[in-house]
Design a protein around this motif. Structure first.
Motif, mmCIF file in Angstrom:
data_model
loop_
_atom_site.group_PDB
_atom_site.id
_atom_site.type_symbol
_atom_site.label_atom_id
_atom_site.label_comp_id
_atom_site.label_asym_id
_atom_site.label_seq_id
_atom_site.Cartn_x
_atom_site.Cartn_y
_atom_site.Cartn_z
ATOM 1 N N SER A 15 0.781 -0.950 -0.053
ATOM 2 C CA SER A 15 0.019 -0.051 -0.176
ATOM 3 C C SER A 15 0.931 1.226 -0.119
ATOM 4 O O SER A 15 0.386 2.339 -0.369
ATOM 5 C CB SER A 15 -0.910 0.001 1.189
ATOM 6 O OG SER A 15 -0.344 0.438 2.273
ATOM 7 N N TRP A 16 1.985 1.043 0.346
ATOM 8 C CA TRP A 16 2.890 2.479 0.463
ATOM 9 C C TRP A 16 4.305 2.282 -0.676
ATOM 10 O O TRP A 16 4.701 3.274 -0.740
ATOM 11 C CB TRP A 16 3.650 2.454 1.879
ATOM 12 C CG TRP A 16 2.664 3.034 2.756
ATOM 13 C CD1 TRP A 16 1.572 2.492 3.482
ATOM 14 C CD2 TRP A 16 2.677 4.566 3.073
ATOM 15 N NE1 TRP A 16 0.915 3.583 4.243
ATOM 16 C CE2 TRP A 16 1.644 4.699 4.190
ATOM 17 C CE3 TRP A 16 3.317 5.496 2.860
ATOM 18 C CZ2 TRP A 16 1.144 6.107 4.530
ATOM 19 C CZ3 TRP A 16 2.843 6.726 2.930
ATOM 20 C CH2 TRP A 16 1.852 6.996 4.053
ATOM 21 N N ARG A 19 3.705 5.651 -3.065
ATOM 22 C CA ARG A 19 3.759 6.619 -2.161
ATOM 23 C C ARG A 19 5.160 7.226 -1.424
ATOM 24 O O ARG A 19 5.376 8.172 -1.171
ATOM 25 C CB ARG A 19 2.479 6.838 -1.146
ATOM 26 C CG ARG A 19 1.158 6.715 -1.647
ATOM 27 C CD ARG A 19 0.208 6.662 -0.835
ATOM 28 N NE ARG A 19 -0.022 5.584 -0.302
ATOM 29 C CZ ARG A 19 -1.022 5.125 0.638
ATOM 30 N NH1 ARG A 19 -1.551 6.238 1.418
ATOM 31 N NH2 ARG A 19 -1.009 3.972 1.082
ATOM 32 N N ALA A 20 5.626 6.124 -0.719
ATOM 33 C CA ALA A 20 7.050 6.219 -0.150
ATOM 34 C C ALA A 20 8.071 6.851 -0.984
ATOM 35 O O ALA A 20 9.076 7.593 -0.470
ATOM 36 C CB ALA A 20 7.450 4.768 0.413
ATOM 37 N N VAL A 27 10.295 5.892 3.515
ATOM 38 C CA VAL A 27 9.551 5.629 4.778
ATOM 39 C C VAL A 27 10.214 4.366 5.517
ATOM 40 O O VAL A 27 10.642 3.399 5.062
ATOM 41 C CB VAL A 27 8.393 5.133 4.357
ATOM 42 C CG1 VAL A 27 7.322 4.743 5.665
ATOM 43 C CG2 VAL A 27 7.189 6.066 3.925
#
Length: 142
Positions: A15-16, A19-20, A27
């Motif tokens: 899920s990241w 985006r990370a 992250v």
């Protein structure tokens, strides 16, 4: 820094992953073993938040909106941490409903918490479509 349960690492990463890439330092993920007694339900997420505070020694929390678990965490800080943990909550609408700001904002607006500062979302600049597209292109290796 993100704290998550070890057994759920794959779901967090998936899920990241895109985006990370948009964050300069990425992250950093700290994985914890979930105690058997919190195997499911909201109490497990509250426990994770409390452990994250304990392990990090964090005294400042910034929340962009927030749901029921975040509201429970803020309540726990009010009851257990004697005001040592300070919260800044941004009143940002949740996806899909511009009038839904989440349970945390509702609680902050109804409680007299001295450890929480509520701010409007105008303080946050949304990325432009171009900035978002560029970030996503970089994260996908385009």
């Amino acid at each position: 820094v993100a704290f998550f349960y070890r057994e759920l690492k794959d779901s967090f990463v998936s899920s990241w992953v895109d985006r990370a890439q948009c964050y300069a330092g990425g992250v950093h993920l700290v994985l914890l073993d979930r105690p058997e007694w919190v195997a499911g339900g909201e109490s497990g997420w509250l426990r994770l938040g409390r452990e994250a505070l304990r392990l990090s020694g964090g005294r400042r929390i910034v929340a962009i909106g927030g749901g029921g678990t975040a509201a429970d965490e803020a309540t726990a800080c009010a009851q257990l941490d004697e005001g040592k943990v300070r919260w800044t909550v941004f009143r940002v609408p949740r996806a899909g409903d511009p009038n839904d700001f989440g349970s945390l904002v509702e609680r902050v607006e109804s409680e007299a918490w001295s450890h929480v500062e509520l701010r409007g979302y105008s303080a946050i600049r949304e990325p432009t479509n171009q900035e978002h597209s560029e970030c996503m292109a970089v994260s996908k290796g385009s």
